[in-house]
Design an enzyme around this catalytic site. Sequence first.
Site: not given
Length: 338
Positions: A154-156, A213, A236
Amino acid sequence: MAIRIAINGFGRIGRSVLRALYESGRRAEISVVAINELASAEGMAHLLKYDSSHGRFAWDVRQECDSLYVGDDIIRLIHQSEIEQLPWSELGIDVVLDCSGVYGSREDGEAHVASGAKKVLFAHPGGHDLDATVVYGVNHQDLRAEHRIVSNASCTTNCIIPIIQLLDIAYGIESGTVTTIHSSMNDQPVIDAYHQDLRRTRAASQSIIPVDTKLAAGITRIFPKFCDRFEAISVRVPTINVTAIDLSVSVTHPVGVAEVNQLLQKAARGAFRGIVDYTELPLVSMDFNHDPHSAIVDGTQTRVSGQHLIKTLVWCDNEWGFANRMLDTTLAMAKSGF
């Protein structure tokens, strides 16, 4: 000869991958042959050309029938909901970049392969039964020819894993917590609307919204030794792009702020050049929009408590940085052999 790829799903990441390919000058290495997306061809062309986060695309874009023209390049457009019906064999596809956000299982990957693709790269975390999960810059060198179905994590995960690796090698991480401060996403409504997650029923622009998450699981996927030693939460926030990650780790060896920043700055200029960046400028989230790095360490926010608790703030463009890593991993998969 350029790698022949197809993009399955032309949403935020799919479009960013295509734009990043053209902007990074890697078209001699990678050629987009086809895009599969259920939306209209007109809508696909329009959103490629005009983007609220990344601005206007510099290349001429037009759409005719089932083709998308980008400059002098012609890309076939497909509108097929069943993976098994996709013409990857006919088109000679080497790697499918699945950016749909829908598919991610071993079965889904095998369906792409059965349709004629040699390899598949998912633009999101996949199951444990995939051949590999890659964080480029950390473990991409482990790719082998037999790894046909791969996740780009994932991006994170791409943002935080290099920092965790650096801190662990230098100081020995015992445990850690991560808070992701993530821009709003398309699974959130503009105004209140129904969603199975009651917090995500609320208007994205009006609140800071806690969401689930799996980042802690993503960390242990790459570094199994940290199983049950990391926890993560995510909120978010009402911005449309760029994410910040607050990483806190307890370490074995005593350390100070200056040492931590020196370590991360050296890595950004050396081993992780192009993957990790470092800044001490007084910047805000929008300043990192369209940044191709996986992680940008904000050295002004580094803190150390009691010589053994390190806190860092790391930025990333959760779209653009990740899209660039998709291209990097695609090239690494091809280099490993088909």
